[in-house]
Scaffold this motif. Structure first.
Motif, mmCIF file in Angstrom:
data_model
loop_
_atom_site.group_PDB
_atom_site.id
_atom_site.type_symbol
_atom_site.label_atom_id
_atom_site.label_comp_id
_atom_site.label_asym_id
_atom_site.label_seq_id
_atom_site.Cartn_x
_atom_site.Cartn_y
_atom_site.Cartn_z
ATOM 1 N N GLU A 88 42.383 44.206 31.152
ATOM 2 C CA GLU A 88 41.760 44.026 32.164
ATOM 3 C C GLU A 88 40.750 42.561 32.146
ATOM 4 O O GLU A 88 40.645 41.871 32.893
ATOM 5 C CB GLU A 88 40.933 45.454 32.388
ATOM 6 C CG GLU A 88 39.862 45.061 33.541
ATOM 7 C CD GLU A 88 38.538 46.203 33.346
ATOM 8 O OE1 GLU A 88 38.970 47.391 33.162
ATOM 9 O OE2 GLU A 88 37.401 45.806 33.276
ATOM 10 N N CYS A 91 43.932 39.861 31.662
ATOM 11 C CA CYS A 91 44.725 39.304 32.666
ATOM 12 C C CYS A 91 44.954 40.320 33.819
ATOM 13 O O CYS A 91 45.996 41.054 33.770
ATOM 14 C CB CYS A 91 46.247 38.818 32.109
ATOM 15 S SG CYS A 91 47.154 37.696 32.794
ATOM 16 N N GLU A 93 45.593 40.953 36.655
ATOM 17 C CA GLU A 93 46.579 41.208 37.730
ATOM 18 C C GLU A 93 48.002 41.094 37.077
ATOM 19 O O GLU A 93 48.752 41.368 37.685
ATOM 20 C CB GLU A 93 46.677 40.106 38.757
ATOM 21 C CG GLU A 93 45.124 39.923 39.350
ATOM 22 C CD GLU A 93 45.489 38.903 40.438
ATOM 23 O OE1 GLU A 93 46.545 38.677 40.852
ATOM 24 O OE2 GLU A 93 44.092 38.240 40.772
ATOM 25 N N ARG A 95 51.512 42.217 35.411
ATOM 26 C CA ARG A 95 52.581 43.185 35.712
ATOM 27 C C ARG A 95 53.414 43.191 34.203
ATOM 28 O O ARG A 95 53.724 44.409 34.039
ATOM 29 C CB ARG A 95 53.411 42.905 36.694
ATOM 30 C CG ARG A 95 53.152 42.920 38.092
ATOM 31 C CD ARG A 95 54.210 42.324 38.940
ATOM 32 N NE ARG A 95 53.731 41.845 40.429
ATOM 33 C CZ ARG A 95 53.399 42.612 41.271
ATOM 34 N NH1 ARG A 95 53.535 43.995 41.268
ATOM 35 N NH2 ARG A 95 52.894 42.220 42.400
ATOM 36 N N CYS A 171 52.228 37.405 31.811
ATOM 37 C CA CYS A 171 50.943 36.772 31.989
ATOM 38 C C CYS A 171 50.435 36.632 30.531
ATOM 39 O O CYS A 171 49.908 35.670 30.346
ATOM 40 C CB CYS A 171 50.211 37.800 32.838
ATOM 41 S SG CYS A 171 48.365 37.209 32.875
ATOM 42 N N ARG B 30 48.309 49.643 37.246
ATOM 43 C CA ARG B 30 48.031 48.243 37.665
ATOM 44 C C ARG B 30 47.377 48.282 38.992
ATOM 45 O O ARG B 30 46.365 47.557 39.176
ATOM 46 C CB ARG B 30 49.281 47.443 37.819
ATOM 47 C CG ARG B 30 48.853 45.694 38.399
ATOM 48 C CD ARG B 30 50.126 45.009 38.597
ATOM 49 N NE ARG B 30 49.859 43.681 38.976
ATOM 50 C CZ ARG B 30 50.095 43.225 40.262
ATOM 51 N NH1 ARG B 30 50.384 44.173 41.272
ATOM 52 N NH2 ARG B 30 49.780 42.063 40.691
ATOM 53 N N TRP B 31 47.815 49.130 39.892
ATOM 54 C CA TRP B 31 47.108 49.203 41.239
ATOM 55 C C TRP B 31 45.578 49.662 40.953
ATOM 56 O O TRP B 31 44.582 49.041 41.735
ATOM 57 C CB TRP B 31 47.995 50.267 42.061
ATOM 58 C CG TRP B 31 47.377 50.411 43.361
ATOM 59 C CD1 TRP B 31 47.626 49.778 44.312
ATOM 60 C CD2 TRP B 31 46.471 51.543 43.709
ATOM 61 N NE1 TRP B 31 47.120 50.389 45.716
ATOM 62 C CE2 TRP B 31 46.547 51.336 45.443
ATOM 63 C CE3 TRP B 31 45.881 52.620 43.330
ATOM 64 C CZ2 TRP B 31 45.731 52.251 45.948
ATOM 65 C CZ3 TRP B 31 45.130 53.461 43.906
ATOM 66 C CH2 TRP B 31 44.999 53.449 45.221
ATOM 67 N N ARG B 33 43.926 49.112 38.519
ATOM 68 C CA ARG B 33 43.207 48.242 37.778
ATOM 69 C C ARG B 33 42.834 47.112 38.778
ATOM 70 O O ARG B 33 41.621 46.666 38.824
ATOM 71 C CB ARG B 33 44.176 47.287 36.744
ATOM 72 C CG ARG B 33 43.487 46.427 35.496
ATOM 73 C CD ARG B 33 44.810 45.707 34.728
ATOM 74 N NE ARG B 33 45.752 46.322 34.491
ATOM 75 C CZ ARG B 33 46.938 46.047 34.497
ATOM 76 N NH1 ARG B 33 47.029 44.846 34.973
ATOM 77 N NH2 ARG B 33 48.086 46.554 34.077
ATOM 78 N N LEU B 34 43.544 46.753 39.659
ATOM 79 C CA LEU B 34 43.144 45.634 40.668
ATOM 80 C C LEU B 34 42.016 46.371 41.466
ATOM 81 O O LEU B 34 41.299 45.555 42.060
ATOM 82 C CB LEU B 34 44.341 45.423 41.596
ATOM 83 C CG LEU B 34 45.520 44.673 40.930
ATOM 84 C CD1 LEU B 34 46.806 44.527 41.944
ATOM 85 C CD2 LEU B 34 45.031 43.351 40.280
#
Lengths: 432, 432
Positions: A88, A91, A93, A95, A171, B30-31, B33-34
């Motif tokens: 977090e 990076c 964002e 994937r 990333c 990831r969702w 995290r965003l």
């Protein structure tokens, strides 16, 4: 009790330290919290700790930790949570995560380690794939482990600006390869991607003496916080810049430093009434994997080194020749599991201790390196490690209390690694 | 297997959902995290989840979670790590944490809960003390639990600008008191300190309908990510602004909304071929602790409510009168442990799931509230919860996989609470 039997008395300095660390827990945790406001923790690390009963010290801080497969399933959620925190920050964002493992693809223990890393980062929300630096990997290569699990290694694809795999643009690139053989050009100038740990953490650049210099500073500040002599947690050291052991020349620096360090240790032993024979460890300043490590109990031992030993010592992993050496105060390990000598290894991700195990070696002495190549060792997961410390239990009698202390020492070494990487960062801006 | 027996078939929608959630883990993580980049998670929370086999939904999101003592020792390190992350963001230099518990000091289960919180935050690096809002606590009062553990409650000391205890000035004040009785003036205008959760999360301000409105939005977005009908995780609801049950008047809104919601549920059941009798839950929009909760299977049930039930329902905790009600789609719980009805409760700190347990109630039906006051329930820690999900295991057969799914649903409800608190923040700056 699952705490390994300690042959030292319960009122020895390490037990006093355990009590002090337990009593001061909130202050210690706050101290770390403040340190991490100023310094960036290594992405992940493992630290070998030796507990001599009268002294407790880190002896090796690995910034490309293997052995994740030795952590028990119960420890993994902690690793996942820490991995989430780490990702977090770097990076958010992301994937994809590209992991670059060591080249020894035939070692199934090692492959189990990288699969464990995949499990952790998958659960933390990343698609994980493996890119190999090995010239043997020219196409996706799937290997099957004895467990039936499979792992696919893929050739790295470098473009002008980025590194990835075919149809896989990460990333972050995570190295699980300590770059002993040097820094591959493929990894250089990746200004658009995060490469972790940074290249100057690789063993072709890193020096143990830099690390223990930083650790000395950390141990002094921590000793002040706790009100204890930093020597109780700090292994003294000296270094020689150029020693050609194979030629038998240039031994003066080594001899005089070994002599001086043995004298300093003897003085400390006298101060604490420790009735043990001091020893030092001579090892490559950039060495890895326990190669080229020698226990020296007397300066005369150096003269008696035969050519064979010197030849053996003069080569480290990946055939690098040994030239710079560090002479470190030897710390016995007095932890035993059954009759075998054991040393704790602490695993960390981001700023968090996420687990650990004992490296157990039945055939080695208390003053010898247990991480010997080719030798077998038994990883024993910290028992009850998934529990909080238990105030009120006598020192040395509680697994969780002991592991908490090891976790504190592990984090001190990790903090030292952070200082070290800042001090040696070639891209650091210098203000004066 | 320790997974409670599910009476629904293994190929039911919940099992498909479990498989889908497992397959999409990296995308889901990831969702989240965003989402947490844009929204602040509640400091801590617990979510009651009901698994009907064909549907899985949160039914209550508690922002002042009790019951931390029901988490097993193995789960605590996760809570400590999450607490470290939470504190670091809010008040990294903090030494002291003031916890304000509920006023019922005679309830030793509750006191065990606050001692558990102390254990967690102590280990995360804070000196923890307890300040009571109770008028009975006029001096430091030490209570002894049946376990022999002691807890000291102290009177709060308010100065013009700060709240603390005698000789104890905290950076953060953590409420474990849901403020059902209203917001004490003592807690207002603390502009120099962090008060968590914020006052508008208290039950004298908060409304369940706001929460489920936000949850509906979250479930739609998450449903889109997963490619599933959001109804599978979302309990439909309606609300009535003013209902005076005790007087028997103002029943029109309730009757028409119950009728409409039962019709909507029936339609959904038909769509999915579910052969069950729909029901709704009528409860206080600002209610707590399972008080004033009624199961309605038919609109005629409302007429048959006798005066006694209405009187009982018309009063919630701390004697607040029931006026605003929420009518929520009933979700059966089809999890059973032995023969008792069970519902999972998920515990979270900061953005992390740190544990959970089953609330088990032998005397209640599958369509009844299990969190009934005065009734006994058996907390059963999630078995194998300290393990990562196990890909490849059939849905419904793996404890860790099931708990991961519950943890995802718990976090969706936590995210909804975050949206809710943003939307209801009286201090929010409005740009238009």
């Amino acid at each position: 009790s699952m705490v390994p039997h300690l042959i030292t008395a319960l009122n020895g300095p390490t037990n006093e330290l355990e009590q002090r660390i337990l009593d001061m827990t909130p202050a210690i945790e706050r101290w770390f919290r403040l340190e991490w406001m100023e310094h960036t923790p290594p992405f992940y690390s493992s630290v070998d700790v030796r507990n001599a009963g009268f002294k407790l010290a880190p002896v090796d801080t690995n910034l490309y930790p293997g052995g994740w497969n030795n952590l028990t399933p119960e420890m993994l959620p902690l690793a996942v949570q820490a991995a989430m925190a780490a990702i977090e920050k770097i990076c958010p964002e992301a994937r994809n995560l590209l992991v670059i493992p060591e080249n020894h693809t035939r070692n199934t223990f090692y492959l189990s380690n990288v699969l464990q890393l995949k499990r952790i980062f998958h659960q933390a929300g990343l698609n994980v794939r493996f890119g190999s630096l090995s010239l043997d990997i020219t196409e996706p290569t799937t290997l099957t482990l004895p467990t039936g699990e499979q792992i696919t290694l893929e050739p790295l694809v470098r473009t002008d600006r980025r590194l990835g795999l075919k149809n896989f643009d990460p990333c972050t690139i995570l190295l699980n390869n300590d770059l002993s053989a040097g820094t591959p050009g493929m990894l250089e100038d990746l200004n658009e991607q995060y490469l972790l740990p940074p290249l100057h953490a690789g063993w072709s650049v890193r020096r143990k003496s830099h690390h223990f210099q930083a650790y000395e500073e950390v141990s002094k500040r921590f000793g002040k916080l706790l009100g204890v002599d930093p020597w109780l947690i700090n292994p003294m050291f000296a270094k020689c810049g150029e020693v050609n052991l194979a030629e038998g020349a240039d031994m003066d620096c080594l001899t005089s430093n070994v002599d001086a360090l043995l004298t300093k240790i003897r003085r400390k032993y006298k101060e604490y009434g420790i009735n043990e024979k001091p020893f030092v460890i001579v090892k490559a300043d950039n060495g890895t994997y326990g190669m080229g490590i020698m226990t020296v109990r007397d300066v005369k031992d150096l003269d008696e080194l035969n050519r064979k030993t010197k030849n053996k010592m003069s080569t480290t992993k990946d055939g690098q020749s040994l030239s710079e050496v560090i002479i470190q105060e030897g710390v016995q390990t007095h932890e035993r599991i059954n009759d075998a000598v054991a040393e704790p290894v602490v695993y960390m991700m981001d700023r968090y201790v996420v687990g650990g195990f004992y490296r157990v070696h039945a055939d080695r002495g208390i003053d010898e390196n247990l991480n010997a190549p080719g030798s077998s060792f038994v990883p024993l997961a910290f028992a009850d490690s998934g529990r909080l410390p238990q105030p009120g239990v006598p020192p040395g009698a509680s697994g969780p209390n002991r592991f908490y202390m090891y976790g504190v020492i592990g984090r001190l070494a990790m903090l030292a690694a952070s200082y070290e990487l800042e001090a040696t960062d070639p891209d650091a801006e210098v203000y004066d």
